[in-house]
Each structure stands twice: as structure tokens, then as C-alpha cells.
Design a protein around this motif. Structure first.
Motif, PDB file in Angstrom:
ATOM      1  N   GLY A  11      15.112   7.328  84.770  1.00 33.92           N
ATOM      2  CA  GLY A  11      15.597   8.593  85.643  1.00 33.92           C
ATOM      3  C   GLY A  11      15.868   8.120  87.153  1.00 33.92           C
ATOM      4  O   GLY A  11      16.400   8.439  87.967  1.00 33.92           O
ATOM      5  N   SER A  12      14.947   6.808  87.484  1.00 38.66           N
ATOM      6  CA  SER A  12      14.922   6.578  88.900  1.00 38.66           C
ATOM      7  C   SER A  12      16.349   5.883  89.327  1.00 38.66           C
ATOM      8  O   SER A  12      16.737   5.964  90.436  1.00 38.66           O
ATOM      9  N   LEU A  13      17.226   5.624  88.142  1.00 39.62           N
ATOM     10  CA  LEU A  13      18.637   5.181  88.521  1.00 39.62           C
ATOM     11  C   LEU A  13      19.465   6.129  89.031  1.00 39.62           C
ATOM     12  O   LEU A  13      20.315   5.872  89.745  1.00 39.62           O
ATOM     13  N   MET A  14      18.930   7.455  88.780  1.00 39.76           N
ATOM     14  CA  MET A  14      19.761   8.378  89.211  1.00 39.76           C
ATOM     15  C   MET A  14      19.745   8.469  90.861  1.00 39.76           C
ATOM     16  O   MET A  14      20.602   9.014  91.419  1.00 39.76           O
TER      17      MET A  14
ATOM     18  N   ASP B 212      23.261  15.035  78.601  1.00 42.12           N
ATOM     19  CA  ASP B 212      24.190  16.011  79.043  1.00 42.12           C
ATOM     20  C   ASP B 212      23.759  16.924  80.187  1.00 42.12           C
ATOM     21  O   ASP B 212      24.308  16.986  81.126  1.00 42.12           O
ATOM     22  N   TRP B 213      22.201  17.329  79.901  1.00 45.04           N
ATOM     23  CA  TRP B 213      21.892  18.153  80.875  1.00 45.04           C
ATOM     24  C   TRP B 213      21.573  17.272  82.273  1.00 45.04           C
ATOM     25  O   TRP B 213      21.645  18.102  83.329  1.00 45.04           O
ATOM     26  N   ILE B 214      21.283  16.118  81.983  1.00 42.71           N
ATOM     27  CA  ILE B 214      21.231  15.444  83.539  1.00 42.71           C
ATOM     28  C   ILE B 214      22.544  15.256  84.246  1.00 42.71           C
ATOM     29  O   ILE B 214      22.875  15.489  85.420  1.00 42.71           O
ATOM     30  N   ILE B 215      23.557  15.045  83.479  1.00 41.62           N
ATOM     31  CA  ILE B 215      25.088  15.124  83.950  1.00 41.62           C
ATOM     32  C   ILE B 215      25.363  16.451  84.594  1.00 41.62           C
ATOM     33  O   ILE B 215      25.807  16.481  85.489  1.00 41.62           O
ATOM     34  N   GLN B 216      24.984  17.439  83.793  1.00 39.28           N
ATOM     35  CA  GLN B 216      25.212  18.770  84.254  1.00 39.28           C
ATOM     36  C   GLN B 216      24.735  19.227  85.702  1.00 39.28           C
ATOM     37  O   GLN B 216      25.228  19.828  86.444  1.00 39.28           O
TER      38      GLN B 216
ATOM     39  N   PHE C 292      18.857  16.447  93.373  1.00 38.97           N
ATOM     40  CA  PHE C 292      19.944  15.723  93.810  1.00 38.97           C
ATOM     41  C   PHE C 292      20.435  16.022  94.973  1.00 38.97           C
ATOM     42  O   PHE C 292      21.123  15.281  95.784  1.00 38.97           O
ATOM     43  N   VAL C 293      20.723  17.276  95.189  1.00 41.39           N
ATOM     44  CA  VAL C 293      21.473  17.874  96.452  1.00 41.39           C
ATOM     45  C   VAL C 293      20.803  17.410  97.575  1.00 41.39           C
ATOM     46  O   VAL C 293      21.128  17.022  98.622  1.00 41.39           O
ATOM     47  N   MET C 294      19.146  17.331  97.526  1.00 44.40           N
ATOM     48  CA  MET C 294      18.575  17.226  98.863  1.00 44.40           C
ATOM     49  C   MET C 294      18.679  15.461  98.948  1.00 44.40           C
ATOM     50  O   MET C 294      18.939  15.118 100.131  1.00 44.40           O
ATOM     51  N   LEU C 295      18.704  14.716  97.969  1.00 46.13           N
ATOM     52  CA  LEU C 295      19.079  13.421  97.878  1.00 46.13           C
ATOM     53  C   LEU C 295      20.429  13.048  98.654  1.00 46.13           C
ATOM     54  O   LEU C 295      20.488  12.266  99.643  1.00 46.13           O
ATOM     55  N   ALA C 296      21.539  13.794  97.933  1.00 46.72           N
ATOM     56  CA  ALA C 296      22.674  13.575  98.732  1.00 46.72           C
ATOM     57  C   ALA C 296      22.632  13.834 100.223  1.00 46.72           C
ATOM     58  O   ALA C 296      23.303  13.351 100.977  1.00 46.72           O
ATOM     59  N   GLY C 297      22.007  15.065 100.363  1.00 45.39           N
ATOM     60  CA  GLY C 297      21.856  15.309 101.909  1.00 45.39           C
ATOM     61  C   GLY C 297      21.091  14.331 102.820  1.00 45.39           C
ATOM     62  O   GLY C 297      21.722  13.837 103.841  1.00 45.39           O
ATOM     63  N   ILE C 298      20.193  13.969 102.224  1.00 44.57           N
ATOM     64  CA  ILE C 298      19.290  13.050 103.303  1.00 44.57           C
ATOM     65  C   ILE C 298      20.032  11.794 103.372  1.00 44.57           C
ATOM     66  O   ILE C 298      19.905  10.974 104.565  1.00 44.57           O
ATOM     67  N   SER C 299      20.477  11.133 102.020  1.00 40.65           N
ATOM     68  CA  SER C 299      21.056   9.794 102.391  1.00 40.65           C
ATOM     69  C   SER C 299      22.268   9.977 103.155  1.00 40.65           C
ATOM     70  O   SER C 299      22.696   8.943 103.973  1.00 40.65           O
ATOM     71  N   GLY C 300      22.989  11.042 102.990  1.00 44.37           N
ATOM     72  CA  GLY C 300      24.320  11.051 103.822  1.00 44.37           C
ATOM     73  C   GLY C 300      23.895  11.258 105.436  1.00 44.37           C
ATOM     74  O   GLY C 300      24.521  10.585 106.131  1.00 44.37           O
ATOM     75  N   ALA C 301      22.952  11.952 105.612  1.00 45.76           N
ATOM     76  CA  ALA C 301      22.560  12.160 107.097  1.00 45.76           C
ATOM     77  C   ALA C 301      22.121  11.006 107.646  1.00 45.76           C
ATOM     78  O   ALA C 301      22.391  10.455 108.639  1.00 45.76           O
ATOM     79  N   MET C 302      21.327   9.994 106.847  1.00 43.94           N
ATOM     80  CA  MET C 302      20.983   8.799 107.238  1.00 43.94           C
ATOM     81  C   MET C 302      21.837   7.699 107.438  1.00 43.94           C
ATOM     82  O   MET C 302      21.971   6.974 108.511  1.00 43.94           O
ATOM     83  N   PHE C 303      22.772   7.471 106.537  1.00 40.74           N
ATOM     84  CA  PHE C 303      23.823   6.409 106.478  1.00 40.74           C
ATOM     85  C   PHE C 303      25.174   7.050 106.826  1.00 40.74           C
ATOM     86  O   PHE C 303      26.075   6.223 107.029  1.00 40.74           O
ATOM     87  N   GLY C 304      25.367   8.206 106.684  1.00 36.01           N
ATOM     88  CA  GLY C 304      26.928   8.730 107.309  1.00 36.01           C
ATOM     89  C   GLY C 304      27.336   8.054 108.549  1.00 36.01           C
ATOM     90  O   GLY C 304      28.457   7.785 108.460  1.00 36.01           O
ATOM     91  N   PRO C 305      26.603   8.327 109.686  1.00 33.24           N
ATOM     92  CA  PRO C 305      27.058   7.564 110.748  1.00 33.24           C
ATOM     93  C   PRO C 305      27.408   6.293 110.705  1.00 33.24           C
ATOM     94  O   PRO C 305      28.375   5.784 111.190  1.00 33.24           O
TER      95      PRO C 305
END
Lengths: 122, 228
Positions: A88-91, B119-123, B152-165
Motif C-alpha cells: 500500500g505504501s506504493l499509493m 477496486d475499493w482502493i481505486i475507488q 489521499f486527498v490530504m497527501l495530494a494537498g500537502i505534496s502539491g503545496a510543497m512542490f507546486g511552486p
């Protein structure tokens, strides 16, 4: 009196949310009911059937501290921590990479369009 | 009766911890001091290393969860306030957001599928680019796991804020509207607070991109997931 007003303003959000949910299930739509409620609320604001000052204080209060409402659901991941020890860490890099691609491609497409507009005006 | 009191106590602790982390963030602002990150982290560690169960935490948490749907409705107000800015750049904004939203959904779904995730991870990852309440609604409708979606949303937010600029600088994306659309479409509210540091217009455009992309993604995710 101020608190009554704020509670009423926040109740408006619940009203639209439940309306959206009702519409979704009545027509078995694939879009979430909350989004339908939001679009409905947006439409009424745009057509000035609801005035911003009628609802603003309560909504702004809620939006200001929005992150607190995400705490319980986020904490739920505690039930699945093993997932992130294994495959899962790959995610994590996957989500990051996808995020970087969005920034790059959205930003790049937009700047191309903006340049075109400037050229068209010249 | 005991359940109600447990719930009330957890509710009070949650509000107290959130209030403290807000102060911390005001003093030392960076993506890892975000109140949502610190507060959730606090409770994950607390529950992970004690006998307290998530179920008992949720005796209080369930009251907070009630607001998740109505908060999506609330996002109409900031969007309405930005109507003039949206009209000014309408075509550009929609094409830019649409392009990014599709890329985000497709790369998320396809790479998780290729790595052989269930599938539930993909969803749960499909809507990761949009603001948490909307991502939760989309994930719920799609049949994914809400807690994973939130992470995942938090990760997208934090990584985008860190590397976006850095990304916009490397790609020489210089127009504030383009930078705002990129960061807002990818990293919602967390990205928006970073975009605000780049400039006022960046921040405003990022904020409207986050809401418009949320609507766009809520239409697109069910379509792409049905292709699986």
C-alpha cells in the motif's frame, strides 16, 4: 439572537444537502447529492433568489474551520495502518506523481490558452 | 448514557486539539503543521497506541460527520463571490481545469489498476485531487473507503503545496492564472493557501479552481470508474 441567526443560516445548508440527496435518489443520478445541493444553492445565489447577506455569517464561520470536520473520517485510517506498511505504501508516490502531473498539465494548458488570447488581441 | 458521555468527551478533546494546532499553524505555517494533519495525527497515534477503539472515538466523531454533506453546499458561496473573476477568464479556466481533472483521475485510476490494487482502493483514490468534503461524497457514491479517500486527498494537498511552486517554476508557467489553476485543480484548499503566497491572483484563481474542479470531478469519476 446572533447565535439563532447563525444556526438558521447553517440549517439552510442542511436543507439544500437533503434536497440534493432526495433529488439524487429520486432520479438515481450518479452525481453525489451534496453536489446537486451545492449547484442548486449556487443557482439561487446567482439568480439573487437568496441574498448573500442572509446566509453569509453562518457559512463563513463554517468554512473558516472546515478542516475540523475532516478529522474523524481521516482518523478512521487507524483501522488500516497495516495497509501502508506493505504494498500500500506504493499509493503514496502514485498520488504525489499524479498530483504533480495535474499541476504541470493544467498550468501548461492554461498558459498556452492565455498566450493565444494575448496574441489574438495584438 | 455512558456512550453519550464518551462521545461528548471525544468531541471536546477534538475541538481542543484542533484549536491548539490552529495556533501552532499560525506561528509555524508549513504543510506539516496544518491543523488537519496534526489533529488527525494526534488521534491516530492516540488510538493506535492505546486500548481506545475507533468505534469509541466515533461516538463523538459521528456528530462531526453530519456536517460533511452540508459543507459541500457551503462551497457555493465562495464560488458565487468569485463570479466576476470566473467570467473574465471563463473559457481558459474551464479548459485548464478540465484538462487537469481528467489527467488526475486517469493517472490515479490507471496506475493503481496497473499495480494490481483492489477496486475499493481505486475507488478511493479516484477523487483525490478535490477538496475533502466533495471527495468523500464522490467516494461514498462510488463505493470506496472514506478514510482512505481522506488520506489521499490530504497527501495530494500537502505534496502539491510543497512542490507546486517548484513545478510551475521549472515548467516556466509564469501567469498567475495558470499557476493558480494548476495548484488549485491538483491540491484544493491546502494548495490554495500556498498559491496565496505566490500572489493574490494566484490564490483567488486557485480557490475557484478547487471548487469548479470539484464539480467537474464529481461528474467524471463515475464515468471513468464505470470503464473499469
Amino acid at each position: 439572537m446572533k447565535y439563532v441567526k447563525i444556526i438558521l443560516q447553517i440549517s439552510v445548508l442542511f436543507l439544500f444537502y437533503y434536497m440534493g440527496e432526495a433529488i439524487q435518489s429520486a432520479f438515481s443520478l450518479f452525481i453525489p447529492g451534496s453536489i446537486i445541493g451545492m449547484l442548486l444553492f449556487f443557482a439561487l445565489l446567482t439568480f439573487k433568489l437568496i441574498r448573500v447577506e442572509w446566509v453569509a455569517d453562518g457559512i463563513d464561520l463554517l468554512i473558516k474551520d472546515m478542516p475540523i470536520f475532516f478529522v474523524p473520517v481521516t482518523v478512521g485510517v487507524v483501522q488500516y495502518l497495516d495497509f501502508f506498511y506493505g504494498k500500500g505504501s506504493l499509493m503514496i508516490p502514485l498520488v504525489m506523481l499524479s498530483t504533480f502531473l495535474i499541476i504541470g498539465i493544467s498550468g501548461w494548458v492554461t498558459s498556452l490558452l492565455l498566450k493565444k488570447e494575448v496574441d489574438a488581441h495584438d | 448514557m455512558i456512550n453519550i458521555w464518551n462521545g461528548v468527551i471525544f468531541l471536546i478533546i477534538t475541538i481542543a486539539v484542533y484549536t491548539v494546532t490552529k495556533r501552532i499553524y499560525r506561528k509555524y505555517s508549513n504543510p506539516f503543521t496544518l491543523p488537519i494533519f496534526l489533529t488527525s495525527g494526534f488521534f491516530i497515534i492516540l488510538l493506535g497506541f492505546s486500548d481506545l477503539s475507533y468505534q469509541s472515538y466515533m461516538l463523538g466523531g459521528q456528530w462531526i460527520d453530519l456536517f460533511l454533506g452540508p459543507i459541500v453546499v457551503a462551497l457555493a458561496l465562495p464560488l458565487y463571490r468569485q463570479l466576476d473573476l470566473i467570467k473574465k477568464y471563463a473559457r481558459t479556466i474551464f479548459i485548464g481545469i478540465f484538462a487537469g481533472s481528467i489527467i488526475g483521475i486517469v493517472t490515479g485510476i490507471a496506475s493503481a489498476k496497473m499495480l494490481g490494487f483492489e477496486d475499493w482502493i481505486i475507488q478511493s483514490v479516484a477523487a483525490k485531487s478535490v477538496t475533502t468534503p466533495v471527495a468523500l461524497s464522490i467516494t461514498d457514491t462510488a463505493g470506496g473507503n472514506l478514510s482512505f479517500a481522506a488520506v489521499f486527498v490530504m497527501l495530494a494537498g500537502i505534496s502539491g503545496a510543497m512542490f507546486g511552486p517548484v513545478i510551475v517554476r521549472l515548467l516556466r508557467i509564469q501567469h498567475p492564472v495558470a499557476r493558480g489553476i494548476g495548484i488549485g485543480t491538483a491540491s484544493h484548499a491546502i494548495g490554495t493557501s500556498k498559491a496565496l503566497e505566490l500572489g493574490e491572483l494566484d490564490g483567488a484563481v486557485s480557490a475557484l479552481s478547487m471548487t469548479i474542479s470539484a464539480v467537474v470531478v464529481s461528474f467524471l469519476v463515475p464515468l471513468f470508474l464505470s470503464l473499469l
